[in-house]
Design a protein around this motif. Structure first.
Motif, PDB file in Angstrom:
ATOM      1  N   ASP A 174       4.716   6.027   6.868  1.00 57.77           N
ATOM      2  CA  ASP A 174       5.676   6.643   5.944  1.00 57.77           C
ATOM      3  C   ASP A 174       5.966   5.726   4.760  1.00 57.77           C
ATOM      4  O   ASP A 174       6.027   6.178   3.596  1.00 57.77           O
ATOM      5  CB  ASP A 174       6.986   6.962   6.663  1.00 57.77           C
ATOM      6  CG  ASP A 174       6.844   8.126   7.632  1.00 57.77           C
ATOM      7  OD1 ASP A 174       5.845   8.862   7.523  1.00 57.77           O
ATOM      8  OD2 ASP A 174       7.728   8.282   8.511  1.00 57.77           O
ATOM      9  N   VAL A 175       6.150   4.424   5.072  1.00 63.51           N
ATOM     10  CA  VAL A 175       6.420   3.478   3.986  1.00 63.51           C
ATOM     11  C   VAL A 175       5.204   3.397   3.062  1.00 63.51           C
ATOM     12  O   VAL A 175       5.332   3.327   1.827  1.00 63.51           O
ATOM     13  CB  VAL A 175       6.793   2.084   4.567  1.00 63.51           C
ATOM     14  CG1 VAL A 175       6.767   1.009   3.493  1.00 63.51           C
ATOM     15  CG2 VAL A 175       8.154   2.139   5.216  1.00 63.51           C
ATOM     16  N   GLY A 176       4.015   3.414   3.685  1.00 63.92           N
ATOM     17  CA  GLY A 176       2.785   3.340   2.873  1.00 63.92           C
ATOM     18  C   GLY A 176       2.652   4.536   1.953  1.00 63.92           C
ATOM     19  O   GLY A 176       2.313   4.391   0.755  1.00 63.92           O
ATOM     20  N   SER A 177       2.881   5.729   2.481  1.00 60.50           N
ATOM     21  CA  SER A 177       2.718   6.901   1.613  1.00 60.50           C
ATOM     22  C   SER A 177       3.805   6.934   0.548  1.00 60.50           C
ATOM     23  O   SER A 177       3.532   7.262  -0.615  1.00 60.50           O
ATOM     24  CB  SER A 177       2.721   8.178   2.449  1.00 60.50           C
ATOM     25  OG  SER A 177       4.007   8.572   2.777  1.00 60.50           O
ATOM     26  N   LEU A 178       5.024   6.503   0.908  1.00 59.97           N
ATOM     27  CA  LEU A 178       6.094   6.462  -0.091  1.00 59.97           C
ATOM     28  C   LEU A 178       5.807   5.390  -1.141  1.00 59.97           C
ATOM     29  O   LEU A 178       6.033   5.591  -2.359  1.00 59.97           O
ATOM     30  CB  LEU A 178       7.450   6.192   0.571  1.00 59.97           C
ATOM     31  CG  LEU A 178       8.054   7.341   1.357  1.00 59.97           C
ATOM     32  CD1 LEU A 178       9.322   6.886   2.069  1.00 59.97           C
ATOM     33  CD2 LEU A 178       8.390   8.499   0.437  1.00 59.97           C
ATOM     34  N   ALA A 179       5.318   4.252  -0.663  1.00 65.15           N
ATOM     35  CA  ALA A 179       5.020   3.167  -1.589  1.00 65.15           C
ATOM     36  C   ALA A 179       3.879   3.562  -2.541  1.00 65.15           C
ATOM     37  O   ALA A 179       3.901   3.241  -3.738  1.00 65.15           O
ATOM     38  CB  ALA A 179       4.664   1.898  -0.817  1.00 65.15           C
ATOM     39  N   SER A 180       2.859   4.229  -1.993  1.00 63.48           N
ATOM     40  CA  SER A 180       1.737   4.629  -2.860  1.00 63.48           C
ATOM     41  C   SER A 180       2.176   5.700  -3.861  1.00 63.48           C
ATOM     42  O   SER A 180       1.759   5.682  -5.026  1.00 63.48           O
ATOM     43  CB  SER A 180       0.559   5.114  -2.027  1.00 63.48           C
ATOM     44  OG  SER A 180       0.881   6.299  -1.383  1.00 63.48           O
ATOM     45  N   GLN A 181       3.022   6.588  -3.451  1.00 59.66           N
ATOM     46  CA  GLN A 181       3.527   7.603  -4.385  1.00 59.66           C
ATOM     47  C   GLN A 181       4.357   6.933  -5.474  1.00 59.66           C
ATOM     48  O   GLN A 181       4.252   7.259  -6.656  1.00 59.66           O
ATOM     49  CB  GLN A 181       4.379   8.643  -3.648  1.00 59.66           C
ATOM     50  CG  GLN A 181       3.584   9.604  -2.830  1.00 59.66           C
ATOM     51  CD  GLN A 181       4.499  10.551  -2.044  1.00 59.66           C
ATOM     52  OE1 GLN A 181       5.717  10.484  -2.191  1.00 59.66           O
ATOM     53  NE2 GLN A 181       3.907  11.403  -1.240  1.00 59.66           N
ATOM     54  N   LEU A 182       5.188   5.968  -5.047  1.00 61.89           N
ATOM     55  CA  LEU A 182       6.033   5.272  -6.009  1.00 61.89           C
ATOM     56  C   LEU A 182       5.168   4.425  -6.959  1.00 61.89           C
ATOM     57  O   LEU A 182       5.399   4.401  -8.176  1.00 61.89           O
ATOM     58  CB  LEU A 182       7.031   4.389  -5.261  1.00 61.89           C
ATOM     59  CG  LEU A 182       8.022   3.611  -6.105  1.00 61.89           C
ATOM     60  CD1 LEU A 182       8.908   4.570  -6.903  1.00 61.89           C
ATOM     61  CD2 LEU A 182       8.861   2.712  -5.248  1.00 61.89           C
ATOM     62  N   ALA A 183       4.189   3.762  -6.377  1.00 61.74           N
ATOM     63  CA  ALA A 183       3.326   2.915  -7.198  1.00 61.74           C
ATOM     64  C   ALA A 183       2.511   3.766  -8.175  1.00 61.74           C
ATOM     65  O   ALA A 183       2.302   3.381  -9.331  1.00 61.74           O
ATOM     66  CB  ALA A 183       2.395   2.102  -6.300  1.00 61.74           C
ATOM     67  N   SER A 184       2.017   4.931  -7.726  1.00 61.98           N
ATOM     68  CA  SER A 184       1.239   5.764  -8.632  1.00 61.98           C
ATOM     69  C   SER A 184       2.123   6.310  -9.751  1.00 61.98           C
ATOM     70  O   SER A 184       1.678   6.448 -10.884  1.00 61.98           O
ATOM     71  CB  SER A 184       0.533   6.897  -7.909  1.00 61.98           C
ATOM     72  OG  SER A 184       1.389   7.638  -7.138  1.00 61.98           O
TER      73      SER A 184
END
Length: 184
Positions: free
Chosen positions: A139-149
């Motif tokens: 969950d953190v990874g998908s949130l982080a990748s969405q935020l980073a993108s």
């Protein structure tokens, strides 16, 4: 009356002095009666006294025998009672030992069950922790990748790249957490 005749008559009639022929006849009759009684009555009196003596002595012998038998029975009863008390004490001690052994065994079993439950709980906690960590990473990874993108403006849709970024980010977070825990 002549005083001498009166004195002679007075001597003949003295009631305190019996006449000799009466005394002799009385003694002869006494010995005859005593002899008859001695011959007839004395043996039956002796027989009755002998029977009574035998009965008393026999009764005393029987009483002594009964007393000796009662004493022997009393000693036997006391011995049996002492043996029964000893047996009861032995049985009580054996039951006490078995009870103590059973209590110790139940304590050991309870300790083993408690340890098994605690171990199972720790295993379940570890499994839940790993599962939660994996789910949190995802969950953190998908949130982080969405935020980073969104921040970078480029898509981080590539899974390999996304996993690398997430792992690096989480590694840095874990290092910071370990460093802050070491300083405390």
């Amino acid at each position: 009356m002549n005083p001498v005749v009166f004195l002679a008559e007075e001597e003949k009639m003295n009631p305190l002095l019996p006449a000799w022929p009466e005394v002799i006849i009385g003694l002869i009759c006494f010995f005859i009666v005593f002899g008859i009684l001695g011959k007839k009555l004395l043996p039956s009196i002796e027989k009755v006294l002998s029977e009574r003596r035998d009965a008393i002595e026999g009764g005393m012998e029987r009483a002594e025998a009964a007393q000796a038998e009662a004493q022997a029975l009393l000693e036997q009863y006391r011995a049996e009672l002492a043996e029964a008390r000893h047996e009861a004490a032995r049985i009580t001690e054996h039951a006490r030992e078995q009870g103590a052994a059973l209590v110790a065994e139940m304590r050991e079993e309870g300790q083993r069950q408690r340890e098994a439950i605690v171990a199972a709980g720790h295993a379940q906690i570890d499994a839940d922790k790993k599962q939660a960590t994996a789910a949190l990473r995802q969950d953190v990874g998908s949130l982080a990748s969405q935020l980073a993108s969104r921040i970078v403006g480029e898509s981080l849709e590539d899974h390999a790249r996304q996993s690398g970024v997430i792992d690096r980010f989480l590694g840095e977070l874990e290092a910071k957490a370990a460093a802050s825990a070491g300083t405390k």
